[in-house]
Design a protein around this motif. Sequence first.
Motif, PDB file in Angstrom:
ATOM      1  N   UNK A  28     -15.789 -61.341  -2.919  1.00  0.00           N
ATOM      2  CA  UNK A  28     -15.058 -62.586  -3.107  1.00  0.00           C
ATOM      3  C   UNK A  28     -16.012 -63.711  -2.736  1.00  0.00           C
ATOM      4  N   UNK A  29     -16.132 -64.705  -3.594  1.00  0.00           N
ATOM      5  CA  UNK A  29     -17.081 -65.794  -3.354  1.00  0.00           C
ATOM      6  C   UNK A  29     -16.325 -67.118  -3.441  1.00  0.00           C
ATOM      7  N   UNK A  30     -15.707 -67.567  -2.335  1.00  0.00           N
ATOM      8  CA  UNK A  30     -14.893 -68.787  -2.374  1.00  0.00           C
ATOM      9  C   UNK A  30     -15.697 -70.013  -2.786  1.00  0.00           C
ATOM     10  N   UNK A  31     -15.013 -70.961  -3.410  1.00  0.00           N
ATOM     11  CA  UNK A  31     -15.583 -72.260  -3.734  1.00  0.00           C
ATOM     12  C   UNK A  31     -15.211 -73.193  -2.586  1.00  0.00           C
ATOM     13  N   UNK A  32     -15.994 -73.168  -1.516  1.00  0.00           N
ATOM     14  CA  UNK A  32     -15.624 -73.905  -0.316  1.00  0.00           C
ATOM     15  C   UNK A  32     -14.396 -73.282   0.308  1.00  0.00           C
ATOM     16  N   UNK A  33     -13.344 -74.093   0.461  1.00  0.00           N
ATOM     17  CA  UNK A  33     -12.087 -73.581   1.026  1.00  0.00           C
ATOM     18  C   UNK A  33     -11.135 -73.073  -0.040  1.00  0.00           C
ATOM     19  N   UNK A  56     -17.529 -51.380  -2.856  1.00  0.00           N
ATOM     20  CA  UNK A  56     -17.057 -52.766  -2.824  1.00  0.00           C
ATOM     21  C   UNK A  56     -16.141 -53.017  -4.012  1.00  0.00           C
ATOM     22  N   UNK A  57     -14.985 -53.619  -3.761  1.00  0.00           N
ATOM     23  CA  UNK A  57     -14.099 -54.028  -4.856  1.00  0.00           C
ATOM     24  C   UNK A  57     -14.620 -55.344  -5.421  1.00  0.00           C
ATOM     25  N   UNK A  58     -14.879 -55.367  -6.706  1.00  0.00           N
ATOM     26  CA  UNK A  58     -15.388 -56.566  -7.370  1.00  0.00           C
ATOM     27  C   UNK A  58     -14.199 -57.456  -7.745  1.00  0.00           C
ATOM     28  N   UNK A  59     -13.853 -58.376  -6.868  1.00  0.00           N
ATOM     29  CA  UNK A  59     -12.660 -59.207  -7.051  1.00  0.00           C
ATOM     30  C   UNK A  59     -12.902 -60.454  -7.885  1.00  0.00           C
ATOM     31  N   UNK A  67     -15.992 -67.410   5.150  1.00  0.00           N
ATOM     32  CA  UNK A  67     -15.076 -66.595   4.352  1.00  0.00           C
ATOM     33  C   UNK A  67     -15.824 -65.519   3.584  1.00  0.00           C
ATOM     34  N   UNK A  68     -16.928 -65.912   2.952  1.00  0.00           N
ATOM     35  CA  UNK A  68     -17.690 -64.960   2.155  1.00  0.00           C
ATOM     36  C   UNK A  68     -18.197 -63.806   3.015  1.00  0.00           C
ATOM     37  N   UNK A  69     -18.675 -64.123   4.212  1.00  0.00           N
ATOM     38  CA  UNK A  69     -19.158 -63.083   5.119  1.00  0.00           C
ATOM     39  C   UNK A  69     -18.014 -62.183   5.583  1.00  0.00           C
ATOM     40  N   UNK A  70     -16.860 -62.782   5.840  1.00  0.00           N
ATOM     41  CA  UNK A  70     -15.693 -62.009   6.263  1.00  0.00           C
ATOM     42  C   UNK A  70     -15.297 -61.008   5.188  1.00  0.00           C
ATOM     43  N   UNK A  71     -15.228 -61.478   3.949  1.00  0.00           N
ATOM     44  CA  UNK A  71     -14.837 -60.597   2.851  1.00  0.00           C
ATOM     45  C   UNK A  71     -15.885 -59.518   2.612  1.00  0.00           C
ATOM     46  N   UNK A  72     -17.148 -59.862   2.773  1.00  0.00           N
ATOM     47  CA  UNK A  72     -18.205 -58.873   2.605  1.00  0.00           C
ATOM     48  C   UNK A  72     -18.060 -57.758   3.631  1.00  0.00           C
ATOM     49  N   UNK A  73     -17.720 -58.127   4.860  1.00  0.00           N
ATOM     50  CA  UNK A  73     -17.517 -57.120   5.900  1.00  0.00           C
ATOM     51  C   UNK A  73     -16.335 -56.211   5.587  1.00  0.00           C
ATOM     52  N   UNK A  74     -15.413 -56.702   4.747  1.00  0.00           N
ATOM     53  CA  UNK A  74     -14.254 -55.902   4.335  1.00  0.00           C
ATOM     54  C   UNK A  74     -14.517 -55.169   3.020  1.00  0.00           C
ATOM     55  N   UNK A  75     -15.761 -55.158   2.586  1.00  0.00           N
ATOM     56  CA  UNK A  75     -16.162 -54.486   1.344  1.00  0.00           C
ATOM     57  C   UNK A  75     -15.461 -55.068   0.119  1.00  0.00           C
TER      58      UNK A  75
END
Length: 420
Positions: free
Chosen positions: A385-390, A40-43, A374-382
């Motif tokens: 990323x933890x968005x603050x809402x939108x 996982x890339x720690x963004x 969004x968070x789940x989408x990014x997790x699936x892409x390894x």
Amino acid sequence: MCKAKSRIWHPFTQHALQGEMTKILRGEGAYLYTADDRRIIDAIASWWVVTHGHCHPYIVSAIQKQAEKLNQIIFAGHTHEPAEEVASLLLKLAPRGLDYVFFSDSGSTSVEVALKFALGYWRNIGQSRSRIVVMQHSYHGDTVGTMSVGARGVFNAAYEPLLFEVTSVPFPALGHEQPTLDALEAACRNENPAAFIVEPLILGAGGMLMYPAWVLNEMKRICETSGVLFIADEVMTGWGRTGTLFACEQAGVTPDIACYSKGLTGGSLPLAVTLCRGDIFDAHYSKDRTRTFFHSSSYTANPVACAAAKANLDLWCNHETYERVASVAAMQKQKIEPFRADARFGNVRQTGTITALELKVCDEGYLANIGPRLQAFFSDRDLLLRPLGNTIYVMPPYCVTSADLEEIYAAINDAADELV
């Protein structure tokens, strides 16, 4: 009835909606490695703390060596070499005019210490000043004092009865900076406050809101003219995030009190400091024991954490670290640029190594429904990323590569395609 497999209660987590936690086995550089063999890339630098990279060899070595010599000692009535070295180096690196260092364990406690410094100072010099002035949308932590000086809302609504009243000035949005300065000047003139606390240049958890250095300079000038203590909460903005070691450098100001944590140990161990002017220390210096600064924790200035901080400060004494920060800022600028013309996004912005942008959706803000998706989408892409809402933001460790960033921004683009 709780159906979670684990009995651990995780932070900022609604367990009724969150699936199974991602188990991380190890970290190296800008990457995290999971129990199911994913990289996982720690963004977001693991909640903004990792600067030089996970498990940096120099910091790890310092921790190992110190753990074999002295791992803990009560800091009341005692001291040790790692703490002395950290304090000495910090005062050389921090803005000139900060003279004393108080150790604590986290960003929240460093801010609590700052608030207590301010109130203790005025009480001990015989003035009744206790009002705190804050900025709209700010976030300073999750203890009672830090919640009080942060924005009121979903983060602290349940604890409202515990919070003390403050005076709030508006956020200096682009083109609307003067109302902020006018409100601060009025508060300083009419309310005789003890202190003004602000996150310099960027409001983190409030939505990665950014404002220019000249506004920070003006706010400090207003406080100085009015004799109001200026507290800079650099817990997130410090350690190169804004492009300079500390954000206050860009405004050419020295705060009266400064709070540093997160990247203080390079992201390896919990540690925080609160720095202050000499006269604030002097107001507590007395043969009268009632004027003692009554604050501590059992692990104040833990030797192992201080050894990690000393190693991190050594790295900041190397010009190559600043070159790396500049490189990441330049790469971030290149990667974010195409999104400025993308109608799906708004308020595309950057300060130093931090970028942020708003995904245009019907509901906005921290509780926007798009956030968990969004968070789940990014997790699936390894990607971590933890968005603050939108609001999507990228704040990587400084060892991130151009290829890593390319992958991150491609995922942001794809998320807009697939989720909106």
